[in-house]
Design a protein around this motif. Structure first.
Motif, PDB file in Angstrom:
ATOM      1  N   ARG A 157       0.877  -1.706  -0.229  1.00 13.92           N
ATOM      2  CA  ARG A 157      -0.125  -0.094  -0.069  1.00 13.92           C
ATOM      3  C   ARG A 157       0.861   1.237  -0.498  1.00 13.92           C
ATOM      4  O   ARG A 157       0.411   2.429  -0.591  1.00 13.92           O
ATOM      5  CB  ARG A 157      -1.418   0.228   1.318  1.00 13.92           C
ATOM      6  CG  ARG A 157      -1.448   1.322   1.545  1.00 13.92           C
ATOM      7  CD  ARG A 157      -2.720   1.171   2.402  1.00 13.92           C
ATOM      8  NE  ARG A 157      -3.541   0.119   2.567  1.00 13.92           N
ATOM      9  CZ  ARG A 157      -5.104  -0.130   1.511  1.00 13.92           C
ATOM     10  NH1 ARG A 157      -4.982   1.378   1.135  1.00 13.92           N
ATOM     11  NH2 ARG A 157      -5.423  -0.423   1.949  1.00 13.92           N
ATOM     12  N   GLN A 158       1.998   1.334   1.134  1.00 11.81           N
ATOM     13  CA  GLN A 158       2.858   2.496   1.136  1.00 11.81           C
ATOM     14  C   GLN A 158       3.901   2.899  -0.260  1.00 11.81           C
ATOM     15  O   GLN A 158       3.312   3.888  -0.686  1.00 11.81           O
ATOM     16  CB  GLN A 158       3.770   2.072   2.036  1.00 11.81           C
ATOM     17  CG  GLN A 158       2.930   2.464   3.325  1.00 11.81           C
ATOM     18  CD  GLN A 158       4.232   1.529   4.733  1.00 11.81           C
ATOM     19  OE1 GLN A 158       5.295   1.374   4.322  1.00 11.81           O
ATOM     20  NE2 GLN A 158       4.096   1.915   5.504  1.00 11.81           N
ATOM     21  N   GLU A 161       0.527   3.847  -3.406  1.00 15.97           N
ATOM     22  CA  GLU A 161       0.389   5.130  -2.585  1.00 15.97           C
ATOM     23  C   GLU A 161       2.035   6.004  -3.151  1.00 15.97           C
ATOM     24  O   GLU A 161       1.161   7.129  -3.789  1.00 15.97           O
ATOM     25  CB  GLU A 161       0.281   4.783  -1.313  1.00 15.97           C
ATOM     26  CG  GLU A 161      -1.217   4.575  -0.503  1.00 15.97           C
ATOM     27  CD  GLU A 161      -1.698   5.130   0.563  1.00 15.97           C
ATOM     28  OE1 GLU A 161      -0.547   5.429   0.737  1.00 15.97           O
ATOM     29  OE2 GLU A 161      -2.615   4.709   1.104  1.00 15.97           O
ATOM     30  N   ARG A 162       2.721   5.670  -2.581  1.00 17.04           N
ATOM     31  CA  ARG A 162       4.191   6.697  -3.601  1.00 17.04           C
ATOM     32  C   ARG A 162       3.999   7.079  -5.135  1.00 17.04           C
ATOM     33  O   ARG A 162       4.330   8.036  -5.703  1.00 17.04           O
ATOM     34  CB  ARG A 162       5.006   6.504  -2.433  1.00 17.04           C
ATOM     35  CG  ARG A 162       5.618   6.559  -1.666  1.00 17.04           C
ATOM     36  CD  ARG A 162       7.022   5.997  -1.137  1.00 17.04           C
ATOM     37  NE  ARG A 162       7.185   5.198  -1.113  1.00 17.04           N
ATOM     38  CZ  ARG A 162       7.456   3.890  -0.419  1.00 17.04           C
ATOM     39  NH1 ARG A 162       7.276   4.254   1.502  1.00 17.04           N
ATOM     40  NH2 ARG A 162       7.614   3.106  -0.131  1.00 17.04           N
ATOM     41  N   LEU A 188      -4.019  -0.731  -5.560  1.00 20.78           N
ATOM     42  CA  LEU A 188      -4.277  -0.224  -4.562  1.00 20.78           C
ATOM     43  C   LEU A 188      -5.830  -0.545  -4.617  1.00 20.78           C
ATOM     44  O   LEU A 188      -5.890  -1.129  -3.631  1.00 20.78           O
ATOM     45  CB  LEU A 188      -4.086   1.229  -4.542  1.00 20.78           C
ATOM     46  CG  LEU A 188      -4.350   1.836  -3.444  1.00 20.78           C
ATOM     47  CD1 LEU A 188      -3.750   1.326  -2.420  1.00 20.78           C
ATOM     48  CD2 LEU A 188      -4.058   3.551  -4.037  1.00 20.78           C
TER      49      LEU A 188
END
Length: 345
Positions: A157-158, A161-162, A188
């Motif tokens: 997820r991180q 998102e980045r 995502l």
């Protein structure tokens, strides 16, 4: 003189100076992901594979990778012999170039064409023997870790998102970059379903020293048999079930072989016979781990912003195939697990 011609001359000079190999010909070889490769023929007619590392490469890590390959070779795994320098080193450096030299694997092809027929069992058996041998590596014995360390949805997820934040700064309008942005957004959104899928994994999974980069380009086949495993990474503890799924359920195989669940069962049966130490519940989890790993990956979507120059047509096609294979694995996960359950129980 071109840069390519100059590099060939440097390689031709390194070989007799450091390896006592007198080359009668040096040619550019198959392209590597990060290295430039050459094939040299010696005065006795033998051929050698020369890998040239780019500036800034961690040569100590590369030495460790070469040492790991030779440890596997001691276990009678098909691995090309690494030629040592006259000083007993595994890497030579001169003329602004650092190289390693291994025996050339004759009459072989990579597994990029996918697995089928007797190759399923041959690959399963070879990987089983590899993992059984590497379980004895000095880096440490196998141990158990939480399954979330193998399929890390939170980290995925991180990373997604980045990646999407970087796309948002300069939105692509067409081509692979636009597809990558859209695909990253879909992945995502799908992460809650992925989290539910990997929640069904065993609570903990085995990790041990493994090959580290056992992808289709690094598996060489000769007919229906395994000719060699190449391009090991430095010793690190990772899941052998993950590595097994990575090579057996390569996107090229999953998309080209409609009966891949049956082939997977054949391969895992051969693996289990060669390496009975890996628990049955982890072998049963191989397709789920493979699907989860692909769903959590941002490669090669991230190349669209990290290294656009690396986006060759081949890599773009691989990216699309990787996404299609992830969908295929998830759609047929129950079928694959039923086939494996019948085998393992």
């Amino acid at each position: 003189m071109s840069r390519a011609e100059s590099d060939v001359m440097v390689v031709a000079g390194i070989l007799p100076l450091f390896y006592r190999i007198v080359p009668t010909a040096v040619e550019e070889g198959p392209a590597g992901t990060a290295t430039r490769n050459y094939v040299a023929r010696d005065s006795d007619g033998g051929r050698w594979f020369v890998k040239a590392y780019p500036p800034g490469t961690d040569l100590d890590a590369e030495r460790q990778a070469l040492e790991l390959s030779q440890f596997a070779r001691l276990g009678r795994i098909p691995v090309p012999v690494v030629r040592q320098t006259l000083a007993g080193d595994l890497i030579a450096a001169a003329g602004g170039m650092a190289v390693s030299v291994t025996a050339f694997v004759e009459n072989a092809e990579t597994a990029e064409g996918g697995l089928s027929g007797p190759r399923w069992a041959a690959v399963g058996e070879t990987v089983g023997r590899l993992h059984r041998s590497l379980a004895c590596h000095p880096a440490g014995p196998p141990r158990r870790v939480p399954a979330s360390e193998v399929c890390d949805v939170k980290r995925a997820r991180q990373r997604l998102e980045r990646l999407l934040a970087r796309f948002a700064k300069k939105p692509p309008v067409s081509g692979f970059a636009a597809w990558a942005q859209e695909t990253a957004a879909r992945r995502l959104d799908a992460l809650p379903a992925v989290a539910a899928m990997v929640k069904e994994l065993p609570v903990s999974l085995t990790v041990q020293t493994i090959h580290g980069d056992l992808a289709s380009p690094n598996l060489l086949l000769r007919g229906q048999r395994v000719a060699a495993l190449i391009d090991f990474r430095p010793p690190a503890h990772r899941s052998p079930a993950w590595e097994l799924g990575r090579i057996l359920l390569d996107p090229r195989t999953v998309l080209a072989e409609p009966d891949w669940p049956t082939g997977l069962a054949v391969a895992i049966a051969a693996y289990r016979a060669a390496n009975p130490a890996l628990p049955a519940d982890e072998l049963l989890a191989v397709p789920r781990i493979a699907a989860g790993y692909l769903a959590c990956s941002v490669y090669p979507l991230s190349e669209a912003v990290d290294d656009p120059a690396a986006l060759t047509p081949e890599l773009e096609a691989y990216g699309r195939n990787r996404h299609a294979a992830m969908t295929e694995l998830r759609d047929r996960l129950t079928q694959a697990e039923e086939v494996l359950h019948d085998l393992l129980h």
